[in-house]
Design an enzyme around this catalytic site. Structure first.
Site, PDB file in Angstrom:
ATOM      1  N   SER A  13      28.690  -3.771-122.080  1.00 26.30           N
ATOM      2  CA  SER A  13      29.012  -2.361-122.356  1.00 26.30           C
ATOM      3  C   SER A  13      29.289  -1.573-121.077  1.00 26.30           C
ATOM      4  O   SER A  13      29.570  -0.373-121.143  1.00 26.30           O
ATOM      5  CB  SER A  13      27.857  -1.712-123.115  1.00 26.30           C
ATOM      6  OG  SER A  13      26.645  -1.891-122.405  1.00 26.30           O
ATOM      7  N   HIS A  28      46.691  30.268-151.186  1.00 28.63           N
ATOM      8  CA  HIS A  28      47.571  29.213-151.755  1.00 28.63           C
ATOM      9  C   HIS A  28      48.867  29.080-150.973  1.00 28.63           C
ATOM     10  O   HIS A  28      49.885  28.687-151.538  1.00 28.63           O
ATOM     11  CB  HIS A  28      47.896  29.503-153.227  1.00 28.63           C
ATOM     12  CG  HIS A  28      46.710  29.870-154.055  1.00 28.63           C
ATOM     13  ND1 HIS A  28      45.919  28.947-154.682  1.00 28.63           N
ATOM     14  CD2 HIS A  28      46.151  31.085-154.317  1.00 28.63           C
ATOM     15  CE1 HIS A  28      44.934  29.566-155.313  1.00 28.63           C
ATOM     16  NE2 HIS A  28      45.046  30.864-155.100  1.00 28.63           N
ATOM     17  N   SER A  32      63.438  17.601-128.651  1.00 28.05           N
ATOM     18  CA  SER A  32      63.836  16.435-129.441  1.00 28.05           C
ATOM     19  C   SER A  32      64.835  15.616-128.641  1.00 28.05           C
ATOM     20  O   SER A  32      65.633  16.166-127.887  1.00 28.05           O
ATOM     21  CB  SER A  32      64.465  16.919-130.749  1.00 28.05           C
ATOM     22  OG  SER A  32      65.344  15.928-131.272  1.00 28.05           O
ATOM     23  N   LYS A  41      65.841  21.900-130.601  1.00 26.36           N
ATOM     24  CA  LYS A  41      64.461  21.925-131.066  1.00 26.36           C
ATOM     25  C   LYS A  41      63.448  22.329-130.004  1.00 26.36           C
ATOM     26  O   LYS A  41      63.571  21.979-128.834  1.00 26.36           O
ATOM     27  CB  LYS A  41      64.065  20.537-131.598  1.00 26.36           C
ATOM     28  CG  LYS A  41      64.757  20.116-132.867  1.00 26.36           C
ATOM     29  CD  LYS A  41      64.495  21.055-134.048  1.00 26.36           C
ATOM     30  CE  LYS A  41      63.058  21.058-134.495  1.00 26.36           C
ATOM     31  NZ  LYS A  41      62.672  19.768-135.109  1.00 26.36           N
ATOM     32  N   ASN A  97      59.442  21.969-130.322  1.00 26.97           N
ATOM     33  CA  ASN A  97      58.421  21.508-131.276  1.00 26.97           C
ATOM     34  C   ASN A  97      56.994  21.765-130.777  1.00 26.97           C
ATOM     35  O   ASN A  97      56.715  21.582-129.595  1.00 26.97           O
ATOM     36  CB  ASN A  97      58.601  20.012-131.541  1.00 26.97           C
ATOM     37  CG  ASN A  97      59.917  19.705-132.218  1.00 26.97           C
ATOM     38  OD1 ASN A  97      60.397  20.493-133.028  1.00 26.97           O
ATOM     39  ND2 ASN A  97      60.510  18.579-131.868  1.00 26.97           N
ATOM     40  N   GLU A 136      50.175  20.011-132.797  1.00 29.05           N
ATOM     41  CA  GLU A 136      50.125  18.933-133.791  1.00 29.05           C
ATOM     42  C   GLU A 136      49.123  17.859-133.371  1.00 29.05           C
ATOM     43  O   GLU A 136      48.412  17.289-134.207  1.00 29.05           O
ATOM     44  CB  GLU A 136      51.513  18.317-133.974  1.00 29.05           C
ATOM     45  CG  GLU A 136      52.449  19.242-134.719  1.00 29.05           C
ATOM     46  CD  GLU A 136      53.907  18.778-134.686  1.00 29.05           C
ATOM     47  OE1 GLU A 136      54.600  18.992-135.660  1.00 29.05           O
ATOM     48  OE2 GLU A 136      54.335  18.209-133.664  1.00 29.05           O
ATOM     49  N   TYR A 194      15.380  -1.659-132.774  1.00 25.28           N
ATOM     50  CA  TYR A 194      16.638  -1.768-132.039  1.00 25.28           C
ATOM     51  C   TYR A 194      17.465  -2.939-132.536  1.00 25.28           C
ATOM     52  O   TYR A 194      16.954  -4.032-132.792  1.00 25.28           O
ATOM     53  CB  TYR A 194      16.378  -1.920-130.525  1.00 25.28           C
ATOM     54  CG  TYR A 194      17.691  -2.019-129.749  1.00 25.28           C
ATOM     55  CD1 TYR A 194      18.391  -0.869-129.393  1.00 25.28           C
ATOM     56  CD2 TYR A 194      18.251  -3.256-129.429  1.00 25.28           C
ATOM     57  CE1 TYR A 194      19.614  -0.954-128.735  1.00 25.28           C
ATOM     58  CE2 TYR A 194      19.467  -3.345-128.772  1.00 25.28           C
ATOM     59  CZ  TYR A 194      20.142  -2.197-128.435  1.00 25.28           C
ATOM     60  OH  TYR A 194      21.349  -2.277-127.794  1.00 25.28           O
ATOM     61  N   GLN A 253      24.599  -0.275-129.559  1.00 29.18           N
ATOM     62  CA  GLN A 253      25.413  -0.115-128.348  1.00 29.18           C
ATOM     63  C   GLN A 253      26.737   0.596-128.671  1.00 29.18           C
ATOM     64  O   GLN A 253      27.294   1.297-127.843  1.00 29.18           O
ATOM     65  CB  GLN A 253      25.684  -1.505-127.773  1.00 29.18           C
ATOM     66  CG  GLN A 253      26.573  -1.542-126.565  1.00 29.18           C
ATOM     67  CD  GLN A 253      26.502  -2.905-125.913  1.00 29.18           C
ATOM     68  OE1 GLN A 253      25.445  -3.294-125.407  1.00 29.18           O
ATOM     69  NE2 GLN A 253      27.583  -3.633-125.899  1.00 29.18           N
ATOM     70  N   LYS A 300      28.133   4.507-128.474  1.00 31.57           N
ATOM     71  CA  LYS A 300      28.659   5.218-127.288  1.00 31.57           C
ATOM     72  C   LYS A 300      30.151   5.530-127.339  1.00 31.57           C
ATOM     73  O   LYS A 300      30.532   6.696-127.132  1.00 31.57           O
ATOM     74  CB  LYS A 300      28.307   4.449-126.017  1.00 31.57           C
ATOM     75  CG  LYS A 300      26.840   4.553-125.705  1.00 31.57           C
ATOM     76  CD  LYS A 300      26.373   3.501-124.738  1.00 31.57           C
ATOM     77  CE  LYS A 300      24.931   3.202-124.965  1.00 31.57           C
ATOM     78  NZ  LYS A 300      24.632   2.520-126.261  1.00 31.57           N
TER      79      LYS A 300
HETATM   80  N1  ARG Z   1      23.586  -1.772-123.722  1.00 32.56           N
HETATM   81  C1  ARG Z   1      22.546  -1.631-124.680  1.00 32.56           C
HETATM   82  C2  ARG Z   1      22.851  -0.470-125.624  1.00 32.56           C
HETATM   83  O1  ARG Z   1      23.638   0.322-125.299  1.00 32.56           O
HETATM   84  C3  ARG Z   1      21.261  -1.358-123.982  1.00 32.56           C
HETATM   85  C4  ARG Z   1      20.056  -1.840-124.704  1.00 32.56           C
HETATM   86  C5  ARG Z   1      19.973  -3.287-124.707  1.00 32.56           C
HETATM   87  N2  ARG Z   1      18.782  -3.744-125.356  1.00 32.56           N
HETATM   88  C6  ARG Z   1      18.647  -4.993-125.852  1.00 32.56           C
HETATM   89  N3  ARG Z   1      17.528  -5.275-126.423  1.00 32.56           N
HETATM   90  N4  ARG Z   1      19.592  -5.867-125.771  1.00 32.56           N
HETATM   91  O2  ARG Z   1      22.303  -0.366-126.697  1.00 32.56           O
END
Ligand code: ARG
Length: 458
Positions: A23, A156, A277, A283, A285, A290, A317, A322, A325
């Protein structure tokens, strides 16, 4: 060296598995928060005598160096590190040596990542709030510049009545204000410090979580270690805040897109926010608007994504988490951009005053005002509605304006009519005679403009 858990394994992980699971390419954005959290954690471990003060001191010096690199934009993340936590841990080891190995005492990446995300969210909530204020100010500035302009208002998508342009604009200022309160509420619920929950059940080491909470600006500690590492409500809520704001901005963009058409002809969007355009040379635009409308779809999609991501996860967990994010970062980044671009569009947008004036001269806009006239003279709402309905139909059939009817003709519809009704049939009067609280009455709108000016510039 680069993984935090290698010892148990008899072989290296598959490179494709690494590529798929890493990640660092996106969570490097959490680096600053990771370091701040780690400094507080090290201070606590030292205060509690869990690690020697000399090691803690070295760790803190190292983390502060890393923090300065991040702030200076000189921190280049290591693409071979699994995630940001691993990356920083490895950097620290390179900087301070063996002492770094003591930092991860009494915590896990499971509680660490929630802490980082909460700190990131708090920062972004403040940024989003500031961007909302910036847009509110731009909308207000535009409303103030065009205080006297009257425009048709729609239900409307059929022209219905007339309002002050400023009144229409203030509706968006109100929406945006609610968006700020939603962020504020979300910030309050984010306020529970997760670190020290460790993997999921806590620790036998004598930690002081309240101390860490205090150092990091939390008012309390997350009360349940399992909830602490599993909770992503604050992410759902922040994406939801973004989605609501984005929906508001999309509606605003849509209003402006319509107003910029030849058919509505109410505003001129500055060329710097339009495109042309490749085939039609005439045009101009409104592509930027948009894309604001289109971007809101992405954020609503992110909200769906986070709900679906969470709904089947058993406690506690799971690595699925992950993937909270990219959805969050994208929602926050896109919403901020949408707000700032719209603020610029408002700063440069012009109202087509002559055209607006022409468009408000349609007597059908004033039928409700004439109904109110009859009601004030004792006619019931139902009867007044019928009377105006017949008048409008007859005028349409005969190609006549209501204002062209003589008093004798008017009296055929209702004896309550007198010549004074004719002065109601114009846009200025239509806004002026509105008097209810929150209406488009010019004095009330002027008061609102003033109050918002004070509030936003305070
Ligand atoms: N990169 C992981 C996340 O964003 C961090 C936590 C990892 N924990 C684990 N037990 N593998 O969630």
């Amino acid at each position: 060296m680069s993984k935090l858990w290698g010892a148990r394994f008899d072989k290296k992980s598959d490179p494709l598995a690494d590529q798929f699971t890493f990640s660092i390419s996106y969570d490097h954005r959490l680096a600053k928060y990771d370091v701040v959290g780690s400094i507080a954690h090290a201070q606590m471990l030292s205060k509690q005598g869990i690690i020697p003060k000399t090691d803690a001191a070295k760790i803190i010096v190292g983390l502060k160096k890393i923090f300065l690199q991040i702030e200076a934009g000189k921190f280049k993340y290591d693409p071979k590190a699994e995630d940001v936590h691993t990356d920083i841990q490895n950097r620290l080891k390179a900087l301070v040596g063996k002492s770094a190995d003591k930092l991860h005492t009494a915590r896990s990446r499971n509680d660490q990542v929630v802490l980082d995300m909460k700190l990131y969210c708090w920062d972004e909530m403040a940024d989003l709030t500031a961007a909302i204020v910036q847009l509110q100010k731009a909308v207000l500035g535009f409303a103030n510049k065009n205080k006297d302009v009257i425009i048709p208002a729609y239900t409307h998508l059929q022209a219905a009545q007339v309002v002050l342009l400023a009144h229409h604009m203030l509706a968006y200022v109100e929406m945006l204000e609610r968006d700020k309160t939603r962020l504020f509420d979300c910030a309050k619920r984010t306020d529970a410090m997760p670190l020290g929950a460790c993997a999921l059940s806590g620790t036998s080491l004598k930690t002081d979580r309240a101390y860490v909470a205090k150092l990091l600006g939390f008012s309390k500690v997350a009360a349940n270690s399992m909830d602490a590492v599993s909770d992503r409500d604050f992410i759902v809520e922040l994406i939801s805040c973004c989605a609501t704001t984005a929906t508001h901005l999309s509606r605003l963009a849509e209003d402006l897109i319509l107003w910029a058409t030849k058919e509505f002809d109410l505003v001129d969007i500055d060329s710097s926010f339009c495109t042309g355009s490749s085939i039609m040379p005439h045009k101009k635009n409104p592509d930027v608007l948009e894309l604001i409308r289109g971007s809101s779809a992405k954020i609503v999609g992110n909200l769906t994504q986070i709900h679906v991501l969470l709904k089947g996860l058993p406690l506690t967990y799971n690595r699925d988490l992950q993937l909270d994010k990219p959805a969050l970062f994208d929602s926050v980044d896109t919403t901020k951009k949408m707000l700032l671009v719209l603020a610029k569009i408002f700063a440069s947008m012009k109202v087509k005053k002559t055209s607006a004036l022409q468009r408000t001269w349609d007597e059908s806009f004033f039928t409700v005002d004439v109904m109110d006239y009859l009601i004030k003279k004792g006619v019931s709402h139902r009867d007044a509605h019928d009377i105006l309905g017949r008048m409008v139909r007859d005028c349409l059939d005969q190609g006549k304006a209501i204002s062209s009817l003589s008093v004798a003709e008017l009296k055929k519809y209702s004896l309550a009519f007198d010549v004074d009704v004719k002065k109601l049939l114009n846009p200025e009067m239509s806004v002026k005679i509105k008097s209810s609280l929150g209406s488009t009455n010019p004095n009330l709108v002027a008061q609102q403009l003033k109050q918002w000016g004070k509030k936003l510039h305070a």
